[in-house]
Structure formats: C-alpha cells, structure tokens
Design a protein around this motif. Sequence first.
Motif, PDB file in Angstrom:
ATOM      1  N   GLU A 107      -1.839  -3.418 -42.821  1.00  0.00           N
ATOM      2  CA  GLU A 107      -2.393  -4.662 -43.339  1.00  0.00           C
ATOM      3  C   GLU A 107      -1.255  -5.603 -43.712  1.00  0.00           C
ATOM      4  O   GLU A 107      -0.103  -5.173 -43.873  1.00  0.00           O
ATOM      5  CB  GLU A 107      -3.273  -4.362 -44.558  1.00  0.00           C
ATOM      6  N   LEU A 112      -3.068  -6.697 -49.448  1.00  0.00           N
ATOM      7  CA  LEU A 112      -3.040  -5.555 -50.358  1.00  0.00           C
ATOM      8  C   LEU A 112      -2.831  -6.023 -51.798  1.00  0.00           C
ATOM      9  O   LEU A 112      -3.439  -5.484 -52.733  1.00  0.00           O
ATOM     10  CB  LEU A 112      -1.925  -4.586 -49.953  1.00  0.00           C
ATOM     11  N   TYR A 115      -6.076  -7.153 -53.155  1.00  0.00           N
ATOM     12  CA  TYR A 115      -6.929  -6.036 -53.565  1.00  0.00           C
ATOM     13  C   TYR A 115      -6.605  -5.600 -54.990  1.00  0.00           C
ATOM     14  O   TYR A 115      -7.505  -5.281 -55.778  1.00  0.00           O
ATOM     15  CB  TYR A 115      -6.777  -4.864 -52.597  1.00  0.00           C
ATOM     16  N   TYR A 290      -7.306  -0.613 -51.089  1.00  0.00           N
ATOM     17  CA  TYR A 290      -7.661  -0.950 -49.703  1.00  0.00           C
ATOM     18  C   TYR A 290      -8.121   0.298 -48.964  1.00  0.00           C
ATOM     19  O   TYR A 290      -9.120   0.271 -48.229  1.00  0.00           O
ATOM     20  CB  TYR A 290      -6.441  -1.565 -49.019  1.00  0.00           C
TER      21      TYR A 290
END
Length: 296
Positions: A107, A112, A115, A290
């Motif tokens: 990602e 991230l 998140y 994630y």
Amino acid sequence: MAIIGVDIGGTHFRIGVVDDSLQVSHFERLAVTDIIHPADPLGDLAAFLSSYISRTSFTPEAIVLGFPATVDKARSTVLQAPNLPFLENLPVKEELSHRLSVPVLLERDVNLTLYYDRKHYGLEHHEILVAIYFGTGIGNAVMIHQQLLLGKNGVAAELGHIPVAGSTLPCGCGNVGCMENLAGGKYLAHLQKTRFPHIPIESLFTLCGSSPEIKALLHHMAMTIATEANIFDPDCILIGGGVPSMPNFPWNTLVEETLAHTRKPFPAASLQLLRSDDFPEKGIIGAALYAKAHLS
C-alpha cells in the motif's frame, strides 16, 4: 494476531511487530540503503524480512509494506517511486509472498498512516475523510464510505502533483510545476540551504516565521488544503507530517489562510481541520489496522 508492519521511506526503513492490542514490539529503524540495493532489491527485502522473522520468533499472519510511491490498483506492484526507482515495476507482492510463505500486502505509506489516524481520532464512521501529510513531499489519502479512493489506475489522491501556474520547477514525477515543490519539506530544505544557511532547518519557523519565504510556503500549503476541501467537501481533513510537527509551526495561520481560500459559505463554514501528531511507529500500527480490514 501478529502483523509485521514495514514503513519504507526515502531515507529510513521502519519495521515492527504489532499485536492484537496494537502494541508495537521489536521496532527497528534503519537506513534504507543498508537494506535495499539496486542490484537485487527484492532479494534484499526478502533476506532482511526472513532474518527479522527469525530474530523476533514471531510467525506473522501477514506482512504489510508501505511505500512512498504510487502502487497499481491490484496492490501488487510499485509503479513509481522517485526515491527508490529500482523497486519500480517489480512483482513485489508475488515474489515476497512466495519467498517468505507469508501473505504480503502492499500500500501507499500515506494510506497506512490514515488507517492509524482514523482509529486514533475516532473518525471511522465519517462519510468522507481526507488526510494531507506535509513531509518531504505532500502525501494525500482519501476515504469515501470507509473505502480508500484508489482511482482507475490505483494512483488517486496525488495532491502533491496538482500543477501551479507559473512554476517551472522539475518534479520527481517527471512533470514540472508540481505543488509539492512549493509546499513540502523539499522546499523548506531548499530555503534553508539557499536563503537561511546559518539557521538549522528545525529553527526556521521559530526564527524566520515572518519572512516572505516562509509566508509563501504557508500560502501554498493552505492552497493545497483548500483545493481538496473544495473538491470533496469532507467531514474532516487531517493535517500531519514532518513539516507541521516542527517547532513553532504557525498552525493558526495555516488554518486562517486555508479558510480564506475555501469556498463560502460551504465547505468553509463547517470545515474541520484536525492536526495529526507524528511519531515513528505510526505507519506500522496503521499497517496492522490495514491488514485487519483486508484479511477479514
């Protein structure tokens, strides 16, 4: 559940094991150049991760890698990484999963980080959530109905590459005139080197906050935030990264100038700007969150 989170920056490589309570153990920060080399980057990554798993004695449920890069929509390949070009267009997910016999997720690093922030600040149920992280460049992440906005090719939310009229500065993406050359840490480092060589970069806001150059930086940061606010009309915009975390950063001035450029009456009248704290393990914890969302 143990997740190994990896935050690969242009300079530093951060890694840690995250448990079910989101506690980080075995955190390490190393120089990227000590781990990954152009000749065989996937081999280097696999060897380091294999060694790390052995040293920590954890059998991870997954390994999640965050890159300062664009990633394809399938989240299997790094498309463009100006600071790590030798990782581009390689089968990162497939190769590492095969070599390590562990599920590997890829990602963008800013996704991230989002998140983590949405969990930490209790923003999980917002309809439209936006994050802008002013670091070396401008990281941007957008969630709509709790789903990351990826785009047709997987490269949505590259806010740092909106064009600025009149700017001809070359950008690492291959274009000229991108906003992140005027509103990120690269510009701040350039100012320190060319305009304030005798002042440490960490003291620029303290000692030079009223200078035209610093005011221009804040203006472009505000224009960046207002642009996203005007497009998405979000529930909240998180603002973070290394630049806003510097000593005596003029947060109130940034907010005021952002609102001055945000459309009236809305979204300006209800715009929520939330300052996000920065710390080394943030992306690693975000990686675990994630993984929970994508492995369930």
